[in-house]
Design an enzyme around this catalytic site. Structure first.
Site, short mmCIF file in Angstrom:
data_model
loop_
_atom_site.label_atom_id
_atom_site.label_comp_id
_atom_site.label_asym_id
_atom_site.label_seq_id
_atom_site.Cartn_x
_atom_site.Cartn_y
_atom_site.Cartn_z
CB ILE A 136 -0.96 0.03 1.21
CG1 ILE A 136 -0.18 -0.05 2.53
CG2 ILE A 136 -1.99 -1.07 1.12
CD1 ILE A 136 -1.04 0.13 3.76
N GLY A 137 2.16 1.14 0.08
CA GLY A 137 2.99 2.35 0.09
C GLY A 137 4.46 2.03 0.03
CG ASP A 182 10.34 13.17 8.70
OD1 ASP A 182 10.23 14.25 8.09
OD2 ASP A 182 10.34 12.07 8.12
CE LYS A 232 7.74 2.70 8.64
NZ LYS A 232 8.37 3.82 9.40
CB VAL A 282 3.73 0.63 4.19
CG1 VAL A 282 2.66 0.40 5.23
CG2 VAL A 282 4.82 1.56 4.74
N GLY A 325 8.49 3.93 0.66
CA GLY A 325 9.26 5.03 1.21
C GLY A 325 10.74 4.82 0.95
N GLY A 326 11.55 5.79 1.39
CA GLY A 326 12.97 5.70 1.15
C GLY A 326 13.64 4.55 1.88
CB SER A 327 13.67 3.43 5.23
OG SER A 327 12.34 3.67 5.66
#
Length: 1005
Positions: free
Chosen positions: A712-713, A833, A734, A720, A715-717
């Site tokens: 569903i997603g 953040d 995650k 998800v 990111g840089g790391s």
């Protein structure tokens, strides 16, 4: 006879002329009302036709009684709308025109100003005018006063201002003027008042302003956009200047000696800049000085002795500099009413002569190295309202006369070495409302009447040597919010009268000698957040009727003599995260209801508890909190005694049980063979797992489902996933990639998440349920948020019905979560953040602050707040972070302010519509600045907010009148949070208060 006829004819002609003049003015006024302005509020109802054609009795109209003509029009705060009504100026006798504080708008052309050349006074302040100021040509030469503050005027100040030779007052503050201050402003031969604060100038203070020889009032403050520059020595030429206000404009360098030439100056304010060097001795030449404000600079050296030669000085604020030396006898003897010398490096003793000052009201010497005793007669001759001498090396007793005038409101002496008893006279100090005297060596009994002073709301007197009892009279004063008496020698029963203080949020009476039972009525304090009664001699039961404790987060009753069982009702407290009942004589079982709590501290050690440890506490992380109870048992934690069943099994039963186990084992093998080879390979990996909540799943219920179908997603790391586990619960997973060049950052983020979220619990912070790691990757399992992130809802086309009430709830909830991190966690946690993508929304749009991969704890020691690299997201990073790499809570506050602006505008922080080199903060600030009253780098939009908000509010919102008022409040908070100076930003705890306060508005400076 001829002579008499001539006189009669002459009188008739003059009378007709006067009548014609007044009739002409009457017609002009009616024409303007009917064609050029919109009187929506019906403020000009009396401007009606009359048989006499006489307007002199109309609202706002002043006539000359001799010539019967209109000389003044004052329509201030009448609520009129429209453009600039230039036809008023067609009245040739008009001298004064005031249109201040209305809703007039649009640009003013130079042509429309031509009829106004004969005006002496023009006030168009606090309206909605936009664009450039009109170009004043050579025909306009009579103007004495021009006030255009609080509009949206922009661009450069016209050079034609030099063509106003008779101008006395010029106020252009709180607009959007840019560029340098023009040379023409140094060419006014008669100018007495010049006010330019709150604009967007980019230059420095020009030296040619020193040519304004008649100037008495000069204000250029809170213009943070100005280029760093020195204070021009030429300003010393302004020998008639009485008021100089140059705060917060990026001044650097030293204060020039020529400043001593300001022999008429009364108020001298250069605060909130970066001035350095010594305060010049020439300051002693400024004989009329009444106020000196140099706080928040980098000034150093000793305080000039010349200050003692200023007979009229009543306010001296040199706080937050690097000054050295001591408070001299001469300065102490001055007639100061306000003396602020805090946050310096001053030392020595406070002179006795300070007590003879009859004007002294406010004395602040905190954060220095003063020693010795305070003057014993302090307060005897003056009405002191606030005394703050905290964090010094003072000794001896407190002055007994401090409240003799019944004016003392705040008494702050913490972190010194004061000793002796609290003076009996303080028991009569009915004005006192704030007391912080902790960490001293006070002793003896507290005066009985002190406990029921009518205005007390904060009493913090921990870590002293006070003894005796807390008087039952404490019930009479019902406004105490914080009561901290820990670390003293108080004894006797803790009075039940404390329950009358329904506003109490904190009770800390730990490490005293209290006896008797814990008052059962204490459970009725609905606002109580922390109850700390450890290390006393309380006996009896733990109160069980705790349904009112809906806000309680910490309960510490350890190291007492409590007996009986643990009330299972404690398991129903929704916010409890800290429970310590250790070292008592508690009996019975640990109630299984306690496993409902989301605790990061659980300690029932060293009691007489028995029975099996509930499954929710059968984990090594809880072991230390269970020790010292010989009757407890567990079949999971080997350190505790095993729980024996004491049952006899027949041979048949054993055979049957064995057969069942074999069948189960074979079934498991068959199930595993059905799985894919990739899963089999993964399941054989060596996993390290930790559960932070009670969960009904493990890594084998998670890892096989981390597939593209559930993604569903990204990111840089990592990525998800949305996973539905066997219990039916949906979780968010995650997956952080390990190995390769990214492993150090991944490992750091993984550790930060589990170290931070693993120990905190709050309704507005995302819950970390479970973590798992192996050689290839790390996974973090969270509660699933049905509505995704705030960034998704606002910016990614996932818009749902997000009305203003939901947005305000998101703003308040996120603020509460951050306030918990900053103020309730020990040590404090800085997120680093904060952004809309890291604020998740559940099915009811309740926000959760998430993604703690960059979070850091603050120790407030040395330079531990400095980072090796800038962390955060573009558009949200506080301006000081990029060049100082200094992590403070105020960095999060700035980022949160950006999120507030997103909620109001619906725009991204770096939306292309803002223009080149402009982000949401600058865009919103420039629009709002026209109605801003500067205060610490931010402002209050105030009157006219509906028009300002219309320009920036998300068009998807359909606001009503009440919504506009709340949007105004939130926008004010956003402007405060995004101040360029960290010191000007509020704490997150203050932000929560401001958002919750229905009547809040920023004060004028």
């Amino acid at each position: 006879m001829k002579k008499l006829i001539f006189i009669l004819l002459f009188s008739l002609v003059c009378s007709n002329g006067t009548t014609f003049s007044l009739s002409r003015d009457y017609e002009i006024l009616l024409h303007v009302k009917n064609t050029q302005i919109d009187d929506k509020n019906k403020s000009l109802n009396d401007w009606l036709p009359n048989t006499d054609h006489n307007p002199c009795n109309w609202r706002g109209i002043t006539c000359d009684s001799r010539n019967k003509s209109v000389v003044s029009i004052d329509l201030t705060e009448t609520g009129i709308y429209g453009d600039f009504p230039s036809n008023f100026c067609h009245i040739p006798t008009l001298q004064n025109l005031s249109l201040a504080t209305n809703f007039l708008g649009n640009a003013i052309s130079s042509h429309s100003m031509l009829p106004c050349s004969h005006l002496h006074f023009l006030n168009i302040s606090d309206n909605l005018f936009v664009g450039a100021l009109p170009d004043f040509n050579s025909e306009i030469f009579e103007l004495r006063v021009l006030d255009a503050t609080g509009n949206n005027f922009s661009g450069d100040i016209p050079a034609s201002f030099g063509r106003l030779p008779k101008l006395n007052v010029l106020n252009l503050s709180n607009n959007l003027f840019t560029g340098d201050i023009p040379v023409s402003l140094g060419q006014f031969p008669q100018l007495k008042v010049l006010i330019l604060s709150g604009n967007l100038f980019t230059g420095t203070i020009p030296s040619f302003l020193g040519n304004l020889s008649e100037l008495t009032y000069f204000e250029l403050a809170h213009t943070e956009s100005m280029k760093p520059g020195p204070l021009p020595s030429e300003l010393g030429n302004l020998t008639k200047l009485e008021f100089l206000y140059l705060a917060n404009i990026n001044l650097i360098g030293s204060i020039p000696d020529s400043i001593g030439n300001l022999i008429s100056i009364k108020n001298f304010d250069l605060s909130q800049n970066s001035l350095s060097g010594k305060i010049p001795e020439t300051i002693s030449c400024m004989k009329d000085l009444e106020q000196i404000e140099l706080y928040n600079n980098n000034l150093s050296g000793e305080i000039p002795q010349g200050l003692t030669n200023l007979p009229n000085l009543f306010l001296l604020d040199l706080s937050q500099n690097a000054l050295t030396g001591k408070l001299s006898e001469e300065i102490a003897a001055m007639n100061l009413s306000i003396l602020h010398l805090n946050d310096n490096f001053l030392s020595g003793e406070v002179p006795e002569s300070l007590a003879s000052n009859s004007n002294l009201k406010d004395l602040k010497l905190f954060n220095n190295s003063f020693s010795g005793k305070l003057p014993k007669d302090l307060g005897k001759n003056s009405s002191i309202q606030e005394l703050d001498v905290s964090t010094n090396n003072f000794i001896g007793e407190l002055p007994k006369f401090l409240c003799q005038k019944k004016k003392l409101q705040r008494l702050v002496t913490f972190k010194n070495r004061f000793s002796g008893p609290m003076p009996n006279e303080y028991g009569e100090c009915d004005s006192l409302h704030y007391v912080r005297i902790e960490n001293n060596e006070f002793s003896g009994s507290v005066p009985p009447r002190f406990w029921n002073l009518p205005k007390l709301n904060t009493v913090i007197m921990d870590h002293n040597k006070f003894e005796g009892s807390v008087s039952s009279s404490i019930s009479r004063a019902k406004g105490i919010e914080k009561l901290v008496l820990a670390g003293n020698r108080f004894s006797g029963e803790f009075p039940a009268g404390v329950c009358e203080h329904v506003e109490l949020v904190l009770i800390d009476i730990g490490n005293n000698r209290f006896t008797g039972e814990v008052p059962t009525c204490i459970t009725g304090l609905k606002k109580l957040q922390k109850l700390k009664m450890q290390e006393n001699m309380f006996t009896g039961k733990i109160p069980g009727n705790v349904t009112s404790w809906t806000e309680l987060t910490e309960l510490n009753l350890s190291h007492n003599l409590l007996s009986s069982s643990i009330p299972p009702e404690l398991g129903k407290l929704p916010d409890l995260i800290y429970l310590d009942l250790s070292v008592n004589s508690l009996t019975g079982k640990i109630p299984v209801e306690l496993t409902n709590l989301k605790l990061n501290q659980f300690d029932v050690s060293d009691n007489k508890l028995s029975g099996e440890v509930p499954s929710g506490f059968n984990h090594e992380v809880y072991l230390s909190g269970l020790m010292g109870n010989p009757g407890l048992c567990s079949n999971v934690m080997k350190t505790l005694n095993p729980c024996s069943k004491h049952r006899r099994f027949s041979v048949v039963a054993i055979v049957v049980l064995s057969a069942i186990l074999v069948l189960i084992f074979l079934s498991v093998l068959w199930f595993l063979k059905k799985k894919s080879k990739s899963f089999v390979g993964k399941s054989k990996r060596a996993f390290m797992t930790t559960a932070f909540q009670r969960v009904g799943f493990n890594e084998e219920d998670i890892v096989p489902f981390l597939t593209n179908e559930n993604l569903i997603g990204r990111g840089g790391s990592g990525q998800v996933y949305k996973v539905k586990v066997k219990t039916g619960q949906i979780v968010a997973v995650k997956k952080l990639w390990g190995g390769g060049t990214h492993k150090p950052d991944t490992e750091s983020e993984f550790k930060s998440e589990i170290e931070t979220l693993g120990r905190i619990r709050h309704a507005n912070i995302v819950k970390l349920l479970f973590c798992c790691s192996c050689d290839d990757f790390r996974i973090l399992v969270y509660e699933f948020m049905e509505n995704g992130s705030l960034g998704d809802v606002l910016h990614e086309g996932k818009f749902v019905e997000l009305d203003w009430s939901k947005r305000f709830g998101i703003a308040l909830g996120a603020a509460k979560g951050l306030a918990y991190l900053h103020h309730d966690c020990v040590p404090a946690i800085v997120h680093r953040d904060v952004k809309s993508n890291n604020i998740l929304l559940d099915h009811d749009f309740v926000p959760r602050v998430a993604d703690f991969g960059l979070a850091k704890t603050l120790q407030h020691e040395g330079n531990e707040g400095a980072m090796s690299r800038v962390a955060g997201s573009y558009g949200y990073i506080a301006p000081e972070y990029g060049y100082t790499l200094k992590v403070t809570e105020k960095s999060d506050v700035y980022s949160y302010g950006v999120v507030l602006m997103e909620l109001i505008t619906g725009k991204r922080p770096n939306d292309s519509c803002f223009g080149e080199n402009k982000d949401i903060v600058k865009w919103v600030t420039e629009i709002a600045l026209s109605t801003t009253h500067e205060g610490g780098g931010s402002g209050n939009i105030g009157r006219g907010y509906d028009c300002v908000i219309t320009q920036i509010v998300d068009p998807r919102l359909n606001l009503d009148t009440c919504d506009y008022e709340e949007v105004e409040k939130v926008l004010n908070v956003a402007l405060l949070c995004t101040s360029a100076f960290p010191i000007s930003r509020p704490s997150m705890r203050k932000v929560v208060e401001l958002l919750k306060d229905q009547k809040w508005a920023l004060p004028k400076p």
